[in-house]
Scaffold this motif. Structure first.
Motif, PDB file in Angstrom:
ATOM      1  N   VAL A 241       6.086  -0.866   8.975  1.00  0.00           N
ATOM      2  CA  VAL A 241       6.910  -2.067   8.908  1.00  0.00           C
ATOM      3  C   VAL A 241       8.356  -1.645   8.748  1.00  0.00           C
ATOM      4  O   VAL A 241       8.665  -0.666   8.058  1.00  0.00           O
ATOM      5  N   MET A 242       9.249  -2.349   9.432  1.00  0.00           N
ATOM      6  CA  MET A 242      10.686  -2.134   9.311  1.00  0.00           C
ATOM      7  C   MET A 242      11.318  -3.443   8.849  1.00  0.00           C
ATOM      8  O   MET A 242      11.041  -4.512   9.412  1.00  0.00           O
ATOM      9  N   VAL A 243      12.164  -3.348   7.813  1.00  0.00           N
ATOM     10  CA  VAL A 243      12.857  -4.525   7.285  1.00  0.00           C
ATOM     11  C   VAL A 243      14.356  -4.272   7.375  1.00  0.00           C
ATOM     12  O   VAL A 243      14.857  -3.255   6.880  1.00  0.00           O
ATOM     13  N   PHE A 244      15.063  -5.190   8.018  1.00  0.00           N
ATOM     14  CA  PHE A 244      16.512  -5.075   8.176  1.00  0.00           C
ATOM     15  C   PHE A 244      17.211  -6.090   7.277  1.00  0.00           C
ATOM     16  O   PHE A 244      16.699  -7.196   7.047  1.00  0.00           O
ATOM     17  N   GLY A 245      18.372  -5.728   6.788  1.00  0.00           N
ATOM     18  CA  GLY A 245      19.130  -6.701   5.999  1.00  0.00           C
ATOM     19  C   GLY A 245      20.194  -6.051   5.138  1.00  0.00           C
ATOM     20  O   GLY A 245      20.529  -4.877   5.316  1.00  0.00           O
TER      21      GLY A 245
ATOM     22  N   GLU B 171       0.820  -1.212   0.000  1.00  0.00           N
ATOM     23  CA  GLU B 171       0.000   0.000   0.000  1.00  0.00           C
ATOM     24  C   GLU B 171       0.854   1.262   0.000  1.00  0.00           C
ATOM     25  O   GLU B 171       0.463   2.291  -0.563  1.00  0.00           O
ATOM     26  N   ALA B 172       2.018   1.203   0.610  1.00  0.00           N
ATOM     27  CA  ALA B 172       2.884   2.382   0.688  1.00  0.00           C
ATOM     28  C   ALA B 172       3.431   2.726  -0.694  1.00  0.00           C
ATOM     29  O   ALA B 172       3.913   1.858  -1.419  1.00  0.00           O
ATOM     30  N   LEU B 173       3.363   4.008  -1.036  1.00  0.00           N
ATOM     31  CA  LEU B 173       3.896   4.442  -2.326  1.00  0.00           C
ATOM     32  C   LEU B 173       5.418   4.541  -2.290  1.00  0.00           C
ATOM     33  O   LEU B 173       6.086   4.304  -3.292  1.00  0.00           O
ATOM     34  N   ALA B 174       5.959   4.874  -1.133  1.00  0.00           N
ATOM     35  CA  ALA B 174       7.410   5.029  -1.004  1.00  0.00           C
ATOM     36  C   ALA B 174       7.867   4.458   0.328  1.00  0.00           C
ATOM     37  O   ALA B 174       7.071   4.273   1.252  1.00  0.00           O
ATOM     38  N   VAL B 175       9.151   4.176   0.400  1.00  0.00           N
ATOM     39  CA  VAL B 175       9.769   3.730   1.646  1.00  0.00           C
ATOM     40  C   VAL B 175      10.947   4.651   1.942  1.00  0.00           C
ATOM     41  O   VAL B 175      11.399   5.419   1.086  1.00  0.00           O
ATOM     42  N   HIS B 176      11.447   4.581   3.181  1.00  0.00           N
ATOM     43  CA  HIS B 176      12.654   5.306   3.571  1.00  0.00           C
ATOM     44  C   HIS B 176      13.734   4.289   3.897  1.00  0.00           C
ATOM     45  O   HIS B 176      13.486   3.324   4.632  1.00  0.00           O
ATOM     46  N   VAL B 177      14.912   4.509   3.336  1.00  0.00           N
ATOM     47  CA  VAL B 177      16.030   3.587   3.514  1.00  0.00           C
ATOM     48  C   VAL B 177      17.068   4.244   4.409  1.00  0.00           C
ATOM     49  O   VAL B 177      17.613   5.305   4.079  1.00  0.00           O
ATOM     50  N   GLY B 178      17.345   3.639   5.555  1.00  0.00           N
ATOM     51  CA  GLY B 178      18.329   4.154   6.486  1.00  0.00           C
ATOM     52  C   GLY B 178      19.615   3.351   6.423  1.00  0.00           C
ATOM     53  O   GLY B 178      19.577   2.123   6.302  1.00  0.00           O
ATOM     54  N   PHE B 179      20.747   4.049   6.515  1.00  0.00           N
ATOM     55  CA  PHE B 179      22.039   3.373   6.482  1.00  0.00           C
ATOM     56  C   PHE B 179      23.094   4.292   7.093  1.00  0.00           C
ATOM     57  O   PHE B 179      22.909   5.507   7.206  1.00  0.00           O
ATOM     58  N   GLY B 180      24.195   3.712   7.500  1.00  0.00           N
ATOM     59  CA  GLY B 180      25.269   4.473   8.116  1.00  0.00           C
ATOM     60  C   GLY B 180      26.326   4.875   7.092  1.00  0.00           C
ATOM     61  O   GLY B 180      26.590   4.139   6.137  1.00  0.00           O
ATOM     62  N   THR B 181      26.898   6.060   7.294  1.00  0.00           N
ATOM     63  CA  THR B 181      27.985   6.533   6.436  1.00  0.00           C
ATOM     64  C   THR B 181      29.100   7.093   7.318  1.00  0.00           C
ATOM     65  O   THR B 181      28.932   7.256   8.530  1.00  0.00           O
TER      66      THR B 181
ATOM     67  N   PHE C  12      12.180  -8.594  10.112  1.00  0.00           N
ATOM     68  CA  PHE C  12      11.248  -7.476  10.015  1.00  0.00           C
ATOM     69  C   PHE C  12      10.314  -7.454  11.222  1.00  0.00           C
ATOM     70  O   PHE C  12      10.187  -8.433  11.967  1.00  0.00           O
ATOM     71  N   SER C  13       9.658  -6.315  11.403  1.00  0.00           N
ATOM     72  CA  SER C  13       8.611  -6.206  12.419  1.00  0.00           C
ATOM     73  C   SER C  13       7.532  -5.262  11.921  1.00  0.00           C
ATOM     74  O   SER C  13       7.796  -4.351  11.134  1.00  0.00           O
ATOM     75  N   VAL C  14       6.321  -5.501  12.370  1.00  0.00           N
ATOM     76  CA  VAL C  14       5.158  -4.679  12.035  1.00  0.00           C
ATOM     77  C   VAL C  14       4.682  -3.999  13.314  1.00  0.00           C
ATOM     78  O   VAL C  14       4.591  -4.647  14.361  1.00  0.00           O
ATOM     79  N   LYS C  15       4.378  -2.711  13.236  1.00  0.00           N
ATOM     80  CA  LYS C  15       3.853  -1.998  14.387  1.00  0.00           C
ATOM     81  C   LYS C  15       2.639  -1.196  13.970  1.00  0.00           C
ATOM     82  O   LYS C  15       2.671  -0.499  12.954  1.00  0.00           O
ATOM     83  N   THR C  16       1.567  -1.290  14.741  1.00  0.00           N
ATOM     84  CA  THR C  16       0.329  -0.586  14.417  1.00  0.00           C
ATOM     85  C   THR C  16      -0.229   0.092  15.661  1.00  0.00           C
ATOM     86  O   THR C  16       0.030  -0.329  16.797  1.00  0.00           O
TER      87      THR C  16
ATOM     88  N   ALA D 190       8.407   1.546   5.991  1.00  0.00           N
ATOM     89  CA  ALA D 190       7.199   2.067   5.351  1.00  0.00           C
ATOM     90  C   ALA D 190       6.201   2.418   6.442  1.00  0.00           C
ATOM     91  O   ALA D 190       6.008   1.646   7.384  1.00  0.00           O
ATOM     92  N   THR D 191       5.575   3.583   6.328  1.00  0.00           N
ATOM     93  CA  THR D 191       4.610   4.037   7.328  1.00  0.00           C
ATOM     94  C   THR D 191       3.362   4.569   6.645  1.00  0.00           C
ATOM     95  O   THR D 191       3.459   5.367   5.705  1.00  0.00           O
ATOM     96  N   LEU D 192       2.204   4.141   7.118  1.00  0.00           N
ATOM     97  CA  LEU D 192       0.912   4.634   6.645  1.00  0.00           C
ATOM     98  C   LEU D 192       0.195   5.297   7.810  1.00  0.00           C
ATOM     99  O   LEU D 192       0.021   4.679   8.862  1.00  0.00           O
ATOM    100  N   ILE D 193      -0.195   6.557   7.646  1.00  0.00           N
ATOM    101  CA  ILE D 193      -0.918   7.280   8.688  1.00  0.00           C
ATOM    102  C   ILE D 193      -2.406   7.174   8.399  1.00  0.00           C
ATOM    103  O   ILE D 193      -2.883   7.638   7.361  1.00  0.00           O
ATOM    104  N   ASP D 194      -3.152   6.552   9.304  1.00  0.00           N
ATOM    105  CA  ASP D 194      -4.586   6.346   9.112  1.00  0.00           C
ATOM    106  C   ASP D 194      -5.442   7.411   9.779  1.00  0.00           C
ATOM    107  O   ASP D 194      -6.648   7.484   9.530  1.00  0.00           O
TER     108      ASP D 194
END
Length: 220
Positions: free
Chosen positions: A103-107, A29-39, A161-165, A81-85
């Motif tokens: 939802v957060m996916v690690f890998g 359902e999410a149109l976009a996701v945010h990708v986090g990483f270390g630099t 991964f984990s799902v939080k609602t 990915a986050t959806l605000i209802d």
């Protein structure tokens, strides 16, 4: 996959699950996701369009971008990915919140090296964002091999991964029952506006079907 230290809730564990189908539904359902990483300059978070194919996420970006070059090198990343209802309003300011699904996916991601396969993957990402865009008599041109050379596609397996609602109403305290302020839930909705053609298109071609763009109805 069993919960890990990173996917185990520290607060409000009742809001967290590791249900794969729930995670897929949010990612779809999410149109976009945010990708986090270390630099070397500190943590970074990059937004990007995506698609899910089975048990993996496809991400794209410039081959010269920091996100792609870093992720392709095998560093750990986190895709969110986050959806605000809606908004949850309480009688006390500290009890205001939002209704959401996330939802957060690690890998670690892997780049698609074959340019023909990469071009096909880029077309599938477009098709995911705008269903029907890559088929039919008025389809968009598919990515060329040359275009695929400077646009990378990464695949991230959905394993850790984990799902939080959060839903419902505010957790008001009895001491605030007498506060004369409205409390409740304000739902948010998303609608697709009427397509606006550019100067070349005009009225020559049919616009995308707005119903197909409603991501809340996606079934994969």
């Amino acid at each position: 996959m069993a919960p890990t230290a990173r996917t185990t809730a520290q607060r409000y564990p009742e809001r967290v699950s590791h249900d794969r189908e729930a995670a897929y539904a949010i990612l779809d359902e999410a149109l976009a996701v945010h990708v986090g990483f270390g630099t070397d300059d500190g943590p970074m978070v990059i937004p990007t369009l995506h698609t899910r194919e089975g048990d993996r996420i496809l991400l794209h970006g410039s081959v010269h971008g920091r996100f792609v070059s870093s992720a392709a090198a095998g560093i750990p990343i986190c895709v969110t990915a986050t959806l605000i209802d809606g908004l949850i309003l309480g009688r006390a300011a500290s009890h205001h919140s939002a209704a959401y699904r996330s939802v957060m996916v690690f890998g670690r991601a892997t780049g698609i090296e074959d340019v023909e396969e990469r071009a096909d993957a880029l077309a599938r990402i477009v098709e995911c964002v705008v269903p029907g865009r890559m088929s039919g008599p008025h389809a968009a041109r598919r990515p060329s091999i040359e275009e695929a050379r400077y646009t990378a596609v990464l695949t991230l397996p959905i394993e850790e991964f984990s799902v939080k609602t959060r839903s419902g109403f505010a957790r008001d305290e009895p001491k605030d029952d007498a506060v004369e302020a409205w409390a409740g839930f304000i739902p948010f909705g998303s609608t697709t506006g009427a397509p606006v053609p550019d100067a070349i298109t005009g009225t020559r071609f049919p616009a995308p079907d707005a119903a197909l763009l409603d991501r809340t109805r996606r079934q994969r």
